[in-house]
Design a protein around this motif. Structure first.
Motif, short mmCIF file in Angstrom:
data_model
loop_
_atom_site.label_atom_id
_atom_site.label_comp_id
_atom_site.label_asym_id
_atom_site.label_seq_id
_atom_site.Cartn_x
_atom_site.Cartn_y
_atom_site.Cartn_z
N ASP A 32 0.89 -1.21 -0.01
CA ASP A 32 0.07 -0.09 0.00
C ASP A 32 0.86 1.19 -0.10
OD1 ASP A 32 -2.43 -1.38 0.10
OD2 ASP A 32 -2.38 -1.63 2.09
N VAL A 33 1.82 1.37 1.12
CA VAL A 33 2.54 2.45 0.92
C VAL A 33 3.51 2.73 -0.43
CG1 VAL A 33 2.99 2.53 3.40
CG2 VAL A 33 4.62 1.35 1.92
N CYS A 34 4.07 1.53 -1.17
CA CYS A 34 4.60 1.60 -2.43
C CYS A 34 3.50 2.08 -3.46
CB CYS A 34 5.02 0.21 -2.95
SG CYS A 34 6.53 -0.38 -1.95
N SER A 35 2.29 1.49 -3.36
CA SER A 35 1.24 2.03 -4.39
C SER A 35 0.98 3.57 -4.23
CB SER A 35 -0.03 1.11 -4.16
OG SER A 35 -0.89 1.74 -4.97
N ALA A 36 0.77 4.09 -2.98
CA ALA A 36 0.57 5.39 -2.56
C ALA A 36 1.40 6.23 -3.46
CB ALA A 36 0.42 5.91 -1.38
N MET A 37 2.93 5.99 -3.28
CA MET A 37 3.95 6.51 -3.79
C MET A 37 3.95 6.46 -5.39
SD MET A 37 5.91 8.23 -1.75
CE MET A 37 7.34 8.50 -2.99
N TRP A 38 3.55 5.21 -5.71
CA TRP A 38 3.58 4.88 -7.30
C TRP A 38 2.58 5.81 -8.11
CZ3 TRP A 38 6.11 2.34 -11.04
CH2 TRP A 38 5.60 2.04 -12.19
N PHE A 39 1.34 5.77 -7.31
CA PHE A 39 -0.04 6.40 -8.05
C PHE A 39 0.10 8.00 -8.01
CE2 PHE A 39 -1.72 2.20 -8.33
CZ PHE A 39 -2.04 2.13 -9.59
N SER A 40 0.51 8.35 -6.76
CA SER A 40 0.37 9.76 -6.27
C SER A 40 1.61 10.47 -6.85
CB SER A 40 0.27 9.98 -4.93
OG SER A 40 -0.63 9.41 -4.25
N TYR A 41 2.73 9.94 -6.81
CA TYR A 41 4.16 10.84 -7.03
C TYR A 41 4.89 10.15 -8.30
CZ TYR A 41 2.64 12.89 -2.53
OH TYR A 41 2.08 13.46 -1.49
N LEU A 42 4.55 9.14 -8.79
CA LEU A 42 5.45 8.73 -9.88
C LEU A 42 5.57 9.84 -11.23
CD1 LEU A 42 7.11 6.09 -11.10
CD2 LEU A 42 5.34 5.74 -12.43
N LEU A 43 4.50 10.35 -11.75
CA LEU A 43 4.47 11.16 -12.54
C LEU A 43 5.15 12.42 -12.17
CD1 LEU A 43 0.88 10.50 -14.39
CD2 LEU A 43 3.02 9.87 -14.93
N VAL A 44 4.72 12.90 -10.95
CA VAL A 44 5.22 14.08 -10.46
C VAL A 44 6.83 14.14 -10.31
CG1 VAL A 44 5.28 15.67 -8.45
CG2 VAL A 44 3.28 14.71 -9.22
N TYR A 45 7.14 12.94 -9.83
CA TYR A 45 8.64 12.88 -9.52
C TYR A 45 9.34 12.71 -11.05
CZ TYR A 45 12.94 10.24 -8.43
OH TYR A 45 14.49 9.74 -8.54
N PHE A 46 9.19 11.97 -12.21
CA PHE A 46 9.79 11.82 -13.16
C PHE A 46 9.31 13.07 -13.91
CE2 PHE A 46 9.96 7.33 -12.10
CZ PHE A 46 11.21 6.84 -12.80
N HIS A 47 8.43 13.65 -13.90
CA HIS A 47 8.41 14.78 -14.91
C HIS A 47 8.89 16.14 -14.31
CE1 HIS A 47 6.67 17.65 -17.44
NE2 HIS A 47 5.72 18.23 -16.57
N LEU A 48 8.47 16.53 -12.95
CA LEU A 48 8.85 17.64 -12.38
C LEU A 48 10.61 17.67 -11.75
CD1 LEU A 48 5.82 18.84 -10.93
CD2 LEU A 48 6.81 19.44 -12.95
N VAL A 49 10.81 16.12 -11.30
CA VAL A 49 11.98 16.07 -10.47
C VAL A 49 13.13 15.62 -11.59
CG1 VAL A 49 13.24 15.03 -8.67
CG2 VAL A 49 10.89 15.73 -8.43
N LEU A 50 12.95 14.62 -12.16
CA LEU A 50 13.89 14.11 -13.07
C LEU A 50 13.98 14.59 -14.54
CD1 LEU A 50 14.04 10.38 -12.43
CD2 LEU A 50 15.26 12.20 -11.34
N GLY A 51 12.96 15.48 -14.91
CA GLY A 51 12.68 16.19 -16.03
C GLY A 51 12.48 15.30 -17.42
N PHE A 52 11.72 14.18 -17.33
CA PHE A 52 10.85 13.53 -18.20
C PHE A 52 9.76 14.59 -18.56
CE2 PHE A 52 13.54 10.43 -16.29
CZ PHE A 52 13.98 9.60 -17.17
N ASP A 53 9.49 14.27 -20.05
CA ASP A 53 8.22 14.81 -20.54
C ASP A 53 6.89 14.09 -20.10
OD1 ASP A 53 7.72 12.92 -22.54
OD2 ASP A 53 9.07 13.96 -23.81
N ASN A 54 5.80 14.68 -20.15
CA ASN A 54 4.66 13.93 -19.67
C ASN A 54 4.52 12.59 -20.36
OD1 ASN A 54 3.32 15.71 -17.88
ND2 ASN A 54 3.04 17.13 -19.92
N GLY A 55 4.78 12.41 -21.80
CA GLY A 55 4.65 11.38 -22.46
C GLY A 55 5.55 10.35 -21.91
N GLN A 56 6.95 10.51 -21.76
CA GLN A 56 7.80 9.58 -21.15
C GLN A 56 7.45 9.01 -19.85
OE1 GLN A 56 11.00 12.02 -21.53
NE2 GLN A 56 11.91 11.21 -23.55
N ALA A 57 6.94 10.01 -18.92
CA ALA A 57 6.58 9.81 -17.47
C ALA A 57 5.31 8.56 -17.54
CB ALA A 57 6.17 10.84 -16.79
#
Length: 466
Positions: A32-57
């Motif tokens: 559950d804690v991994c799922s919360a991170m996965w769904f809530s912050y994966l796109l935010v992390y890869f797009h806003l922190v690592l600099g991937f574009d929306n499509g790549q994330a």
């Protein structure tokens, strides 16, 4: 009445010890804690922190969802098989649970870490790097999920106790999500960046969040493994004289049951609503409402507190009015929240009313999830020889549809239209609830009626159930 019939009668009527409820509730916390991170912050992390574009994330999330979708029926099918392997003496569900836990522990931290020795590589190269960890993580996550869900019909034959186990599972899930958002808010707040926008400087903060929540999750998995003893499967040589708690059902008969597809639609739609809400609420707060970093923890936290509170009355309400009506009530809560998102705007909305929306979405999430799990358990009934596989089928449809939906949504989002994620939460999530409601109305409830009769009378013949 022979000894096996007496054992079954006792299994139907006995109360589950409190330690079983506690152990079972803790068993899915790591997932559950991994799922919360996965769904809530994966796109935010890869797009806003690592600099991937929306499509790549979105592609990385899709890779994970496809891997999970493929793994779930595979794990379910193999978990249902009776094998002579020595390791199966620990329980065929708990073996897969252990394998999955190990995979999760040794892969998930790398997903929320910088690319080791490849930070200067192209984004495509980095995507291959992260995809390897994502695929193994999702296989492990699926193994834990299927093994944990498949234990419900094996721990008890009483439908109300099964509902209680499902509600406790959901309550623990919500508590895990609350923990994630509390830790996220705490780390951002302590770092002094709670009023800043998410950016590359938050990379180390995300690592701290992951290690904090996973440490707690691993401890919970250990408690589960110690408290839960998987019931021993006893083969009944005289299945016509009493109800065998492990009635065999063929694959052909299973796939010819149209309820399988309707219930699959109910479960898929429910998870679509829950997961898409979880995925896009952070992006909605950031891009559509232009809120600060701390809002990414506070608003979802309010949503999951409401979800946790709702998990307590959902069992008694279901017992009183039935699963279908309960599901429809959850849909109403969710649709009101989706409509409010569509019409909400202004300072007061962002300051106060957004928490009303969070309460509605959180309440709806708990109600539709518990109801959909109950309906799935009804489909399994006493035929637990296919229990894990049925859960695997449901999860296959859930994970694949979620991955495709997120990738399509992210791929469409090419411009800077601020209303985009508002419309996603309004129309896509609302549409998923409507689809789930239409499906649940069409589900034949004969299974539920038979299981209620079984609980009242104690024993039925195999022919009656089959």
């Amino acid at each position: 009445m022979d000894s096996q019939c007496k054992d079954l009668n006792f299994k139907i009527s006995k109360k589950i010890p409190i330690k079983i409820y506690i152990g079972y509730g803790l068993g899915h916390i790591l997932n559950d804690v991994c799922s919360a991170m996965w769904f809530s912050y994966l796109l935010v992390y890869f797009h806003l922190v690592l600099g991937f574009d929306n499509g790549q994330a979105g592609i990385l999330l899709l890779v994970g969802q496809v891997a999970d979708a493929i793994a779930t029926p595979f794990v379910g099918y193999n978990s249902d098989k009776d094998r002579d392997w020595w390791i199966y003496k620990f329980g065929k569900r708990k073996v897969w649970y252990l394998i999955g836990t190990i995979c999760v522990i040794f892969t998930f931290p790398f997903i929320f870490s910088p690319c080791i020795s490849c930070q200067n590589a192209t984004k495509l190269g980095q995507m291959f790097y992260y995809s390897g960890f994502i695929i193994i993580f999702q296989f492990g996550w699926a193994s834990v999920q299927i093994a944990h869900m498949a234990l419900i019909p094996e721990l008890t034959s009483n439908q109300h106790q099964r509902t209680k186990l499902a509600a406790i599972r959901n309550g623990a899930t919500v508590a895990a999500n609350v923990l994630v958002y509390l830790v996220t808010w705490g780390i951002l707040h302590i770092s002094g960046s709670s009023n800043n926008k998410i950016g590359p400087e938050h990379l180390e903060k995300f690592q701290h969040i992951v290690w904090s929540i996973m440490s707690f999750g691993v401890c919970c998995s250990g408690v589960f493994y110690m408290l839960i003893k998987e019931p021993e499967v006893k083969k009944n040589a005289n299945s016509n004289t009493c109800l065998d708690s492990h009635i065999t059902i063929s694959m052909k008969k299973l796939f010819m049951n149209y309820n399988l597809y309707l219930i699959g639609s109910v479960y898929m739609s429910s998870r679509l609503f829950i997961n898409l809400t979880q995925v896009f609420i952070s992006l909605y707060l950031t891009e559509s409402l232009d809120m600060v970093a701390s809002a990414l923890a506070i608003v979802p936290l309010a949503m999951y507190i409401a979800s946790f509170v709702a998990s307590f009355p959902v069992g008694p309400i279901t017992k009183l009015i039935g699963r279908k009506i309960t599901y429809i009530i959850g849909t109403v809560f969710g649709l009101v929240g989706c409509i409010w998102i569509h019409v909400g705007h202004g300072h007061d909305y962002k300051t106060f009313f957004i928490f009303g929306v969070a309460v509605l979405l959180g309440t709806a999430s708990t109600i539709v999830l518990v109801s959909s799990l109950d309906i799935t358990t009804d489909l399994i009934g006493s035929k637990t020889n296919r229990g894990a596989f049925i859960y695997g089928i449901m999860s296959f449809a859930d994970k694949l549809s979620n991955g495709i939906a997120v990738e399509v949504i992210q791929d469409i989002h090419k411009d800077e239209k601020v209303e985009f994620y508002r419309d996603v939460l309004s129309y896509v999530c609302g549409g998923a609830l409507i689809l789930g409601t239409l499906s649940v109305i069409l589900v034949n409830n004969r299974t539920e009626e038979k299981e209620k009769s079984l609980s009242k009378e104690g024993l039925k013949s195999v022919n009656t159930i089959s």
